[in-house]
Design an enzyme around this catalytic site. Structure first.
Site, PDB file in Angstrom:
ATOM      1  N   ASN A 181      31.907  49.175 -41.335  1.00  0.00           N
ATOM      2  CA  ASN A 181      30.536  49.331 -41.840  1.00  0.00           C
ATOM      3  C   ASN A 181      29.989  48.032 -42.434  1.00  0.00           C
TER       4      ASN A 181
ATOM      5  N   ALA B 235      33.660  70.174 -38.778  1.00  0.00           N
ATOM      6  CA  ALA B 235      34.278  71.496 -38.592  1.00  0.00           C
ATOM      7  C   ALA B 235      33.317  72.432 -37.856  1.00  0.00           C
TER       8      ALA B 235
ATOM      9  N   THR C  35      30.537  65.637 -30.676  1.00  0.00           N
ATOM     10  CA  THR C  35      30.824  64.378 -31.360  1.00  0.00           C
ATOM     11  C   THR C  35      32.318  64.056 -31.349  1.00  0.00           C
ATOM     12  N   ASP C  36      32.641  62.775 -31.511  1.00  0.00           N
ATOM     13  CA  ASP C  36      34.058  62.383 -31.628  1.00  0.00           C
ATOM     14  C   ASP C  36      34.645  62.798 -32.974  1.00  0.00           C
ATOM     15  N   GLU C  37      33.768  63.199 -33.926  1.00  0.00           N
ATOM     16  CA  GLU C  37      34.261  63.499 -35.278  1.00  0.00           C
ATOM     17  C   GLU C  37      35.154  64.747 -35.300  1.00  0.00           C
TER      18      GLU C  37
ATOM     19  N   PRO D  57      23.468  50.595 -49.808  1.00  0.00           N
ATOM     20  CA  PRO D  57      24.656  51.295 -50.310  1.00  0.00           C
ATOM     21  C   PRO D  57      25.802  51.313 -49.297  1.00  0.00           C
TER      22      PRO D  57
ATOM     23  N   TYR E 270      30.449  69.212 -41.450  1.00  0.00           N
ATOM     24  CA  TYR E 270      29.744  68.902 -40.193  1.00  0.00           C
ATOM     25  C   TYR E 270      30.712  68.932 -39.013  1.00  0.00           C
TER      26      TYR E 270
ATOM     27  N   LYS F 186      30.928  71.486 -35.765  1.00  0.00           N
ATOM     28  CA  LYS F 186      30.830  71.041 -34.363  1.00  0.00           C
ATOM     29  C   LYS F 186      32.098  71.445 -33.599  1.00  0.00           C
TER      30      LYS F 186
ATOM     31  N   LYS G 258      20.888  57.936 -41.669  1.00  0.00           N
ATOM     32  CA  LYS G 258      22.092  57.409 -41.025  1.00  0.00           C
ATOM     33  C   LYS G 258      22.185  55.904 -41.297  1.00  0.00           C
TER      34      LYS G 258
ATOM     35  N   ILE H 249      18.666  61.770 -30.689  1.00  0.00           N
ATOM     36  CA  ILE H 249      19.242  61.598 -29.348  1.00  0.00           C
ATOM     37  C   ILE H 249      18.449  62.408 -28.326  1.00  0.00           C
TER      38      ILE H 249
ATOM     39  N   ASN I 251      29.431  57.314 -32.522  1.00  0.00           N
ATOM     40  CA  ASN I 251      28.176  57.099 -33.265  1.00  0.00           C
ATOM     41  C   ASN I 251      27.120  56.417 -32.409  1.00  0.00           C
ATOM     42  N   ASN I 252      25.922  56.979 -32.408  1.00  0.00           N
ATOM     43  CA  ASN I 252      24.802  56.401 -31.663  1.00  0.00           C
ATOM     44  C   ASN I 252      23.910  55.586 -32.591  1.00  0.00           C
TER      45      ASN I 252
ATOM     46  N   THR J  94      23.473  76.915 -37.999  1.00  0.00           N
ATOM     47  CA  THR J  94      22.830  76.269 -36.846  1.00  0.00           C
ATOM     48  C   THR J  94      23.854  75.872 -35.784  1.00  0.00           C
TER      49      THR J  94
HETATM   50  P1  NAD Z   1      19.103  64.893 -35.261  1.00  0.00           P
HETATM   51  O1  NAD Z   1      19.474  65.445 -36.609  1.00  0.00           O
HETATM   52  O2  NAD Z   1      18.342  63.616 -35.189  1.00  0.00           O
HETATM   53  O3  NAD Z   1      18.263  65.984 -34.449  1.00  0.00           O
HETATM   54  C1  NAD Z   1      18.581  67.335 -34.442  1.00  0.00           C
HETATM   55  C2  NAD Z   1      17.407  68.095 -33.826  1.00  0.00           C
HETATM   56  O4  NAD Z   1      17.757  69.486 -33.776  1.00  0.00           O
HETATM   57  C3  NAD Z   1      16.107  67.980 -34.631  1.00  0.00           C
HETATM   58  O5  NAD Z   1      15.014  67.778 -33.767  1.00  0.00           O
HETATM   59  C4  NAD Z   1      16.010  69.340 -35.316  1.00  0.00           C
HETATM   60  O6  NAD Z   1      14.665  69.735 -35.588  1.00  0.00           O
HETATM   61  C5  NAD Z   1      16.673  70.235 -34.284  1.00  0.00           C
HETATM   62  N1  NAD Z   1      17.220  71.468 -34.882  1.00  0.00           N
HETATM   63  C6  NAD Z   1      17.999  71.568 -35.996  1.00  0.00           C
HETATM   64  N2  NAD Z   1      18.260  72.863 -36.234  1.00  0.00           N
HETATM   65  C7  NAD Z   1      17.644  73.585 -35.276  1.00  0.00           C
HETATM   66  C8  NAD Z   1      17.565  74.968 -34.979  1.00  0.00           C
HETATM   67  N3  NAD Z   1      18.164  75.884 -35.749  1.00  0.00           N
HETATM   68  N4  NAD Z   1      16.868  75.354 -33.885  1.00  0.00           N
HETATM   69  C9  NAD Z   1      16.261  74.438 -33.087  1.00  0.00           C
HETATM   70  N5  NAD Z   1      16.294  73.128 -33.329  1.00  0.00           N
HETATM   71  C10 NAD Z   1      16.976  72.700 -34.407  1.00  0.00           C
HETATM   72  O7  NAD Z   1      20.472  64.802 -34.479  1.00  0.00           O
HETATM   73  P2  NAD Z   1      20.962  63.737 -33.386  1.00  0.00           P
HETATM   74  O8  NAD Z   1      21.559  62.588 -34.083  1.00  0.00           O
HETATM   75  O9  NAD Z   1      19.873  63.536 -32.401  1.00  0.00           O
HETATM   76  O10 NAD Z   1      22.152  64.551 -32.716  1.00  0.00           O
HETATM   77  C11 NAD Z   1      21.909  65.440 -31.621  1.00  0.00           C
HETATM   78  C12 NAD Z   1      23.225  66.070 -31.187  1.00  0.00           C
HETATM   79  O11 NAD Z   1      24.146  65.047 -30.837  1.00  0.00           O
HETATM   80  C13 NAD Z   1      23.901  66.882 -32.289  1.00  0.00           C
HETATM   81  O12 NAD Z   1      24.459  68.029 -31.703  1.00  0.00           O
HETATM   82  C14 NAD Z   1      24.988  65.960 -32.820  1.00  0.00           C
HETATM   83  O13 NAD Z   1      26.079  66.698 -33.320  1.00  0.00           O
HETATM   84  C15 NAD Z   1      25.355  65.200 -31.557  1.00  0.00           C
HETATM   85  N6  NAD Z   1      25.899  63.839 -31.761  1.00  0.00           N
HETATM   86  C16 NAD Z   1      25.237  62.947 -32.565  1.00  0.00           C
HETATM   87  C17 NAD Z   1      25.732  61.651 -32.695  1.00  0.00           C
HETATM   88  C18 NAD Z   1      25.008  60.614 -33.531  1.00  0.00           C
HETATM   89  O14 NAD Z   1      25.521  59.503 -33.706  1.00  0.00           O
HETATM   90  N7  NAD Z   1      23.818  60.883 -34.040  1.00  0.00           N
HETATM   91  C19 NAD Z   1      26.919  61.283 -32.030  1.00  0.00           C
HETATM   92  C20 NAD Z   1      27.564  62.224 -31.222  1.00  0.00           C
HETATM   93  C21 NAD Z   1      27.037  63.500 -31.091  1.00  0.00           C
HETATM   94  P1  TYD Z   2      26.578  57.801 -40.710  1.00  0.00           P
HETATM   95  O1  TYD Z   2      25.515  56.963 -40.084  1.00  0.00           O
HETATM   96  O2  TYD Z   2      26.190  58.820 -41.724  1.00  0.00           O
HETATM   97  O3  TYD Z   2      27.404  58.458 -39.513  1.00  0.00           O
HETATM   98  P2  TYD Z   2      28.821  59.283 -39.550  1.00  0.00           P
HETATM   99  O4  TYD Z   2      29.132  59.661 -40.943  1.00  0.00           O
HETATM  100  O5  TYD Z   2      28.491  60.482 -38.712  1.00  0.00           O
HETATM  101  O6  TYD Z   2      29.824  58.378 -38.921  1.00  0.00           O
HETATM  102  O7  TYD Z   2      27.628  56.823 -41.405  1.00  0.00           O
HETATM  103  C1  TYD Z   2      28.271  55.800 -40.660  1.00  0.00           C
HETATM  104  C2  TYD Z   2      29.269  55.130 -41.597  1.00  0.00           C
HETATM  105  O8  TYD Z   2      28.545  54.435 -42.619  1.00  0.00           O
HETATM  106  C3  TYD Z   2      30.187  56.092 -42.315  1.00  0.00           C
HETATM  107  O9  TYD Z   2      31.477  55.504 -42.439  1.00  0.00           O
HETATM  108  C4  TYD Z   2      29.561  56.250 -43.699  1.00  0.00           C
HETATM  109  C5  TYD Z   2      28.918  54.900 -43.923  1.00  0.00           C
HETATM  110  N1  TYD Z   2      27.684  54.898 -44.740  1.00  0.00           N
HETATM  111  C6  TYD Z   2      27.572  54.031 -45.839  1.00  0.00           C
HETATM  112  O10 TYD Z   2      28.493  53.242 -46.146  1.00  0.00           O
HETATM  113  N2  TYD Z   2      26.409  54.043 -46.550  1.00  0.00           N
HETATM  114  C7  TYD Z   2      25.383  54.885 -46.275  1.00  0.00           C
HETATM  115  O11 TYD Z   2      24.359  54.874 -47.005  1.00  0.00           O
HETATM  116  C8  TYD Z   2      25.498  55.754 -45.140  1.00  0.00           C
HETATM  117  C9  TYD Z   2      24.392  56.701 -44.778  1.00  0.00           C
HETATM  118  C10 TYD Z   2      26.667  55.731 -44.405  1.00  0.00           C
END
Ligand code: NAD
Ligand code: TYD
Length: 358
Positions: free
Chosen positions: A261, A164, A136-138, A217, A162, A166, A201, A13, A191-192, A102
């Site tokens: 899913n 908990a 996150t919404d989680e 899977p 995770y 956040k 993901k 993101i 979820n993005n 972290t």
């Molecule tokens: P990501 O795992 O793709 O990226 C995380 C980044 O943080 C990486 O570049 C990593 O190198 C860096 N990082 C990790 N630990 C670090 C540390 N100790 N110091 C400096 N950098 C560090 O994650 P993402 O999916 O891009 O998510 C970004 C943020 O958005 C997170 O806070 C996540 O909780 C939140 N978020 C994600 C989603 C989603 O669907 N992916 C949805 C809602 C909120």
């Molecule tokens: P994920 O992309 O890990 O996001 P989050 O757990 O943060 O929502 O998973 C999205 C949904 O897909 C979640 O319900 C778990 C499911 N999932 C699978 O069924 N198979 C997989 O291999 C993965 C990674 C996730």
């Protein structure tokens, strides 16, 4: 010219946000991206901005107080946008400690360093400084019926290590807002999906496996529901909250795009078949027969669904990308970035995949 300190900008993101910000503001902002480059951080995600004069990369860990306070000392930071985190639920189930280190302690360092740099002797804060904590919404837990939604007032009820971690980081930000009137906002997004998402993901994992004829899977019965948002809409929401949000407020970000899913997997398979040309050898590999129902994730949350009423009413944010369009754009991006996928799935990823899916 405002200076942004973005943490975790080399991740999924964060890198999309940096691209979005340069497209929107071009040379009228400066971005410093601090990232520890864990397995999820990839400098390739920022290749097309790395030579800009108004962009700098700083290789540092948000848990490292000295490194972070040095950045604040050496730069007049106007905006912090805090993405850096461990972000994958499955990894948090196997190894919770790094999530606390972290996500909780790293956020505390970010808050303290920003507070030290921005606080005036009378306890107020320098004019115009803003900290946005990306969450996150989680944190709200799991919805058991199809009619409930997560509102900003929904009590926190996280279940995975995770979520908990956040939730704990959100509470720290809220404590700084309440105790010090620290100028922060929190966004809780659903979820993005989109370009540059690491294939641990669901969506990129399914795209990547399907194109190679590997098993897909599905945890449990495949009927868990997530509310999917195209990443660029999230980036836009973050910017709008930071500029237009009321100080100290939380805003939920999501687009009423709930899907099971298994539905997501069928949409990806159908879209791949539609987009691949008949003479592409990968087309023959894409098949519903690849779907495998596997052991459920421990503590698997059943349904997430955001009510984005507040952000729409107060700020005017709405998602722009419908899922049918967003998934095509995403798949097209992965078609055009086969090298990116090959690079991130070589080495450690193989080990991770075998351990997780054995
Ligand atoms: P990501 O795992 O793709 O990226 C995380 C980044 O943080 C990486 O570049 C990593 O190198 C860096 N990082 C990790 N630990 C670090 C540390 N100790 N110091 C400096 N950098 C560090 O994650 P993402 O999916 O891009 O998510 C970004 C943020 O958005 C997170 O806070 C996540 O909780 C939140 N978020 C994600 C989603 C989603 O669907 N992916 C949805 C809602 C909120
Ligand atoms: P994920 O992309 O890990 O996001 P989050 O757990 O943060 O929502 O998973 C999205 C949904 O897909 C979640 O319900 C778990 C499911 N999932 C699978 O069924 N198979 C997989 O291999 C993965 C990674 C996730």
């Amino acid at each position: 010219m405002k200076t942004y300190l973005v943490t975790g900008g080399a991740g999924f993101i964060g890198s999309n946000y940096i691209h979005y910000m340069f497209r929107k503001y071009n040379n009228s902002i400066r971005i410093l991206n601090v990232d520890a480059l864990t397995y999820a951080g990839n400098p390739e995600n920022l290749k097309d901005v790395e030579n800009r004069e108004n962009y700098s990369f700083i290789h540092a860990d948000i848990r490292d107080k000295d490194a972070i306070s040095k950045i604040f000392r050496e730069n007049e930071i106007d905006r912090v946008v805090h993405f850096a985190a461990e972000s994958h639920v499955d990894r948090s189930i196997k190894n919770p400690e790094i999530f606390v280190e972290t996500n909780v302690l790293g956020t505390l360092v970010m808050l303290n360093c920003a507070k030290d740099a921005w606080e005036l002797p009378d306890g107020s804060f320098k004019e115009g400084k803003k900290f946005l904590h990306v969450s996150t919404d989680e944190v709200y837990g799991s919805l058991d019926n199809l009619t409930d939604y997560f509102y900003e007032t929904t009590p926190y009820d996280p279940h995975s290590p995770y979520s908990a971690s956040k939730a704990s980081s959100d509470f720290l930000v809220k404590a700084y807002i309440d105790t010090y009137h620290f100028p922060a906002n929190i966004t809780n997004c659903s979820n993005n999906y989109g370009p540059y998402q690491f294939p641990e993901k669901l969506i990129p994992l399914i795209i990547n496996n399907a194109l190679q004829g590997k098993e897909l899977p599905v945890y449990g019965d495949g009927k868990n529901v997530r509310d999917w948002l195209y990443v660029e809409d999230h980036a836009k929401g973050i910017d709008m909250v930071q500029e237009l949000g009321r100080p100290g407020e939380t805003y939920n970000i999501g687009g009423h795009n709930e899907k099971q899913n298994i539905e997501i997997i069928h949409i990806i398979l159908d879209t791949l078949r539609e987009m691949l040309s008949d003479d592409d050898p990968r087309k023959a590999l894409v098949s519903d027969d690849l779907i495998r129902f596997v052991t459920d994730r421990k503590g698997h949350d059943r349904r997430y669904a955001i009510a984005p009423d507040k952000i729409k009413a107060e700020i005017g944010w709405e998602p722009e990308t419908m899922f049918a369009e967003g998934i095509k754009k995403t798949i097209q991006w992965y078609f055009e970035h086969e090298d990116w996928m090959r690079n991130v799935t070589s080495g450690d990823y193989q080990k991770y995949y075998e351990e997780m899916y054995k």
